[in-house]
Design an enzyme around this catalytic site. Sequence first.
Site, PDB file in Angstrom:
ATOM      1  N   ASN A   7       0.814  -1.219   0.000  1.00 13.46           N
ATOM      2  CA  ASN A   7       0.000   0.000   0.000  1.00 13.46           C
ATOM      3  C   ASN A   7       0.850   1.273   0.000  1.00 13.46           C
ATOM      4  O   ASN A   7       0.428   2.311   0.506  1.00 13.46           O
ATOM      5  CB  ASN A   7      -0.958   0.010   1.202  1.00 13.46           C
ATOM      6  CG  ASN A   7      -1.848  -1.210   1.233  1.00 13.46           C
ATOM      7  OD1 ASN A   7      -2.354  -1.643   0.195  1.00 13.46           O
ATOM      8  ND2 ASN A   7      -2.029  -1.791   2.418  1.00 13.46           N
ATOM      9  N   ARG A   8       2.060   1.155  -0.528  1.00 12.63           N
ATOM     10  CA  ARG A   8       2.990   2.275  -0.622  1.00 12.63           C
ATOM     11  C   ARG A   8       3.398   2.830   0.747  1.00 12.63           C
ATOM     12  O   ARG A   8       3.904   3.936   0.858  1.00 12.63           O
ATOM     13  CB  ARG A   8       2.404   3.407  -1.499  1.00 12.63           C
ATOM     14  CG  ARG A   8       3.447   4.355  -2.061  1.00 12.63           C
ATOM     15  CD  ARG A   8       2.831   5.548  -2.755  1.00 12.63           C
ATOM     16  NE  ARG A   8       3.826   6.570  -3.015  1.00 12.63           N
ATOM     17  CZ  ARG A   8       4.248   7.450  -2.111  1.00 12.63           C
ATOM     18  NH1 ARG A   8       3.747   7.422  -0.882  1.00 12.63           N
ATOM     19  NH2 ARG A   8       5.169   8.347  -2.424  1.00 12.63           N
TER      20      ARG A   8
END
Length: 297
Positions: free
Chosen positions: A274-275
């Site tokens: 999710n970065r």
Amino acid sequence: MTTHTVTSYDQLPIIDLSAADGDPRSRALLHARLHSAAHDVGFFQLVGHGVTRAETDALLTAMRAFFALPEADRLALDNVGSPHFRGYTRTGDERTGGARDWRDQLDIGAERPARVPGPGEPPYWWLQGPNQWPAALPGLRTAALAWIDRLSGVAHRLLRELLTAIGADLAENPHVSLLFPWHPLARQVIVTGTARRTGRDETAAYFRTRPHGSRLGAWASAQSTVIASRTELDTAYAALEARYPEDEQVPVPPHWGGFRVTPETIEFWQGRENRLHDRLRYVAQPDGTWKVERLSP
């Protein structure tokens, strides 16, 4: 040497590579223009490279002859039959971004043994491999590989001058950033700091830690310059091997050296889902210790 002046970046810079063979002032001007074009523009036209019109015409003549072959002869080299993306693609079969690309083309690259990527290796290694050549036009292989060899020599020469220009730039602006990526592990280390050219004593001390053969190779090879053949390189090495046997000290070449980077920050980067990556930055402190900071991804 013809002097080209770029008065603004509304026009493409022109770099005359023949200046590399000129006097010190001409070389210094070449390096300044090359650095500016590469850093400030990103593109330039290269002249003075030594490639003749006859060499270019030889390739173009061979390529025109290929595209004049019957379609069956061209399709015998269909690109889909090569795992290395080499071969012929007829009009309408090429796709860019999922859409048809109306080009009639032949993909050729350096002729090298095929390499299948191993576990964890990037997939671009599939692109290394042999070409497909038309049986009906044997002269195409000769012309194309001669052109690739010729342009590779120009590329090596240009890269050598560009690296020299970057080295000269470090003398004026020593601030650097180094990146060490490990893509399969989604990790990287970023170092910022200042660079200084190593002194002759430090250079000599490191040079003496290298294997005897590597020290001879540093003398035998004028790195990235064009040579006539492998025999030329092997002959130079053999002469050095006879002059400096295993038990004799090999002197440090006068052109040999490097840069030492004193780090100011070191960032350790780990990719996460999710970065939401982990980023830890170590910052050098005046007392010799390091301050650890966590950065937002």
